[in-house]
Design an enzyme around this catalytic site. Structure first.
Site, short mmCIF file in Angstrom:
data_model
loop_
_atom_site.label_atom_id
_atom_site.label_comp_id
_atom_site.label_asym_id
_atom_site.label_seq_id
_atom_site.Cartn_x
_atom_site.Cartn_y
_atom_site.Cartn_z
N HIS A 34 0.87 -1.19 0.00
CA HIS A 34 0.00 0.00 0.00
C HIS A 34 0.90 1.23 0.00
O HIS A 34 2.14 1.10 -0.04
CB HIS A 34 -0.93 -0.03 1.21
CG HIS A 34 -0.23 -0.30 2.52
ND1 HIS A 34 0.65 0.60 3.08
CD2 HIS A 34 -0.22 -1.38 3.34
CE1 HIS A 34 1.13 0.09 4.21
NE2 HIS A 34 0.63 -1.12 4.38
N HIS A 37 4.07 1.37 2.22
CA HIS A 37 5.26 0.70 1.68
C HIS A 37 5.91 1.56 0.60
O HIS A 37 7.14 1.67 0.53
CB HIS A 37 4.88 -0.65 1.05
CG HIS A 37 4.32 -1.66 2.00
ND1 HIS A 37 3.01 -2.06 1.97
CD2 HIS A 37 4.90 -2.36 3.00
CE1 HIS A 37 2.79 -2.97 2.90
NE2 HIS A 37 3.92 -3.18 3.56
N GLN A 61 7.96 -15.36 11.96
CA GLN A 61 7.59 -14.23 12.82
C GLN A 61 6.10 -14.21 13.15
O GLN A 61 5.61 -13.31 13.80
CB GLN A 61 8.02 -12.90 12.19
CG GLN A 61 7.19 -12.44 11.01
CD GLN A 61 7.72 -11.14 10.41
OE1 GLN A 61 8.82 -11.10 9.88
NE2 GLN A 61 6.94 -10.08 10.53
N GLY A 147 9.46 1.18 8.47
CA GLY A 147 8.45 2.16 8.88
C GLY A 147 8.44 2.36 10.38
O GLY A 147 8.58 1.41 11.16
N ASP A 150 5.92 0.39 12.77
CA ASP A 150 6.33 -0.73 13.63
C ASP A 150 7.50 -0.23 14.47
O ASP A 150 8.66 -0.56 14.21
CB ASP A 150 6.71 -1.92 12.76
CG ASP A 150 5.53 -2.40 11.93
OD1 ASP A 150 4.69 -3.12 12.47
OD2 ASP A 150 5.41 -2.01 10.75
N GLN A 153 9.77 -2.70 16.31
CA GLN A 153 10.54 -3.44 15.31
C GLN A 153 11.72 -2.61 14.80
O GLN A 153 12.85 -3.10 14.68
CB GLN A 153 9.62 -3.81 14.14
CG GLN A 153 10.36 -4.28 12.90
CD GLN A 153 9.41 -4.76 11.83
OE1 GLN A 153 8.90 -5.87 11.92
NE2 GLN A 153 9.17 -3.96 10.80
N SER A 186 -1.40 -3.71 5.75
CA SER A 186 -1.91 -4.79 4.90
C SER A 186 -3.09 -5.47 5.57
O SER A 186 -3.97 -6.01 4.91
CB SER A 186 -0.81 -5.81 4.63
OG SER A 186 0.35 -5.16 4.15
P1 AMP Z 1 5.08 -5.24 6.34
O1 AMP Z 1 4.87 -5.60 4.91
O2 AMP Z 1 3.84 -4.98 7.10
O3 AMP Z 1 6.06 -6.15 7.04
O4 AMP Z 1 5.80 -3.81 6.28
C1 AMP Z 1 6.99 -3.62 5.57
C2 AMP Z 1 7.58 -2.30 5.97
O5 AMP Z 1 6.67 -1.25 5.68
C3 AMP Z 1 7.88 -2.22 7.49
O6 AMP Z 1 9.11 -1.55 7.68
C4 AMP Z 1 6.71 -1.41 8.00
O7 AMP Z 1 7.00 -0.70 9.17
C5 AMP Z 1 6.46 -0.47 6.83
N1 AMP Z 1 5.09 0.05 6.87
C6 AMP Z 1 3.95 -0.68 6.97
N2 AMP Z 1 2.88 0.13 7.04
C7 AMP Z 1 3.36 1.39 7.01
C8 AMP Z 1 2.74 2.69 7.05
N3 AMP Z 1 1.43 2.83 7.17
N4 AMP Z 1 3.54 3.78 6.99
C9 AMP Z 1 4.89 3.64 6.89
N5 AMP Z 1 5.53 2.45 6.83
C10 AMP Z 1 4.77 1.35 6.89
#
Ligand code: AMP
Length: 278
Positions: A34, A37, A61, A147, A150, A153, A186
């Protein structure tokens, strides 16, 4: 855009480009991409010669098989988005490619996993560090983008990358939100209409706590936030006020910066968010 599915090819591509003096930015994701990302991707594109986005739903995880099964997988839409954004490589490996030997490596996260997500998702951050370091070893990026959504994280990855001697830049990127404040995720796609309408209370309690800490103190602010979420039929797991560096809960005598972090169930979907409130 190249789609690479094997570790060998990915490593060869990186080695070739690094030896020609090009810089590589890595954005690790689990797909179902989205605009949150894509904001990381754009930041990586602006600061590196080449950008690799990994799309890998990391089984180690996840805390439950059903969460892993339900996790959205949208390869066609993801590759289209990444291609449009100008990404050089989408790295899309299988579980066998990433973990040929299986097995869990144990990392000492030195207390950063003691609160919030740590106790609520046992083994989660260990799995995150394992996959991220594996990706660092394969892609060998100059910088990696994560991001602030998290927050815990990001702190743990920064810590692990430094401690394990990865000489790369871990870059934190601001949270991208929907118009009503809900952090893009997501998992939002799994919300029912009813809980999609209720979920913005999570951002409301974060924002409200900014004023409440000074007025009512730490404990009352936390209790108020939990009650507000419960009133919207959410099931909050925690609302914590922590030091952004150590991630330890603060007390009223703490004078420095404070991060509010929250996890709550909206129906069958677990959402997290955070905000600097002081
Ligand atoms: P994920 O696919 O959920 O593991 O996220 C992949 C990366 O995108 C991680 O570093 C998340 O922190 C970041 N991320 C997910 N959602 C957002 C958001 N709304 N704003 C900024 N970064 C995000």
């Amino acid at each position: 855009m190249k789609v690479i599915t094997t570790v060998n090819e990915m490593a060869l591509w990186s080695d070739g480009n690094l030896s020609s003096g090009r810089t590589i930015g890595l954005v690790p994701t689990m797909g179902a991409l989205h605009s949150g990302h894509i904001s990381l991707v754009n930041k990586a594109l602006s600061a590196n010669d080449l950008v690799v986005v990994s799309v890998f739903v990391n089984p180690i995880q996840f805390n439950s098989a059903s969460d892993l099964d339900r996790y959205p997988r949208t390869f066609d839409a993801d590759s289209a988005l990444l291609g449009q954004a100008g990404v050089d490589v989408m790295f899309f490996p299988s579980v066998k490619e990433v973990y040929p030997a299986g097995g869990i490596v144990e990392y000492d996260l030195e207390g950063l996993d003691e609160h919030m997500e740590g106790p609520n998702r046992p083994g989660h951050f260990n799995g995150v560090v394992q996959v991220v370091t594996r990706l660092f070893d394969i892609v060998k990026p100059n910088a990696a983008y994560f991001g602030e959504k998290d927050f815990q994280q990001l702190a743990i990855i920064r810590h692990a990358a430094a401690k394990l001697g990865y000489g790369l830049n871990v870059v934190g990127c601001p949270t991208v939100r929907e118009e009503d404040g809900l952090a893009k995720s997501s998992r939002n796609a799994l919300l029912t209409d009813e809980f999609r309408q209720r979920a913005p209370v999570i951002f409301e309690v974060l924002e409200e706590s900014m004023g409440l800490i000074a007025e009512k103190g730490i404990q009352k602010t936390k209790a108020h936030a939990m009650a507000m979420m419960t009133a919207q039929q959410l099931r909050p797991e925690y609302f914590e006020l922590v030091r952004p560096d150590t991630l330890q809960p603060v007390t009223d005598d703490w004078d420095g910066p404070v991060q509010a972090c929250v996890a709550a169930w909206a129906g069958e979907v677990r959402l997290i968010d955070n905000l600097r409130v002081k």
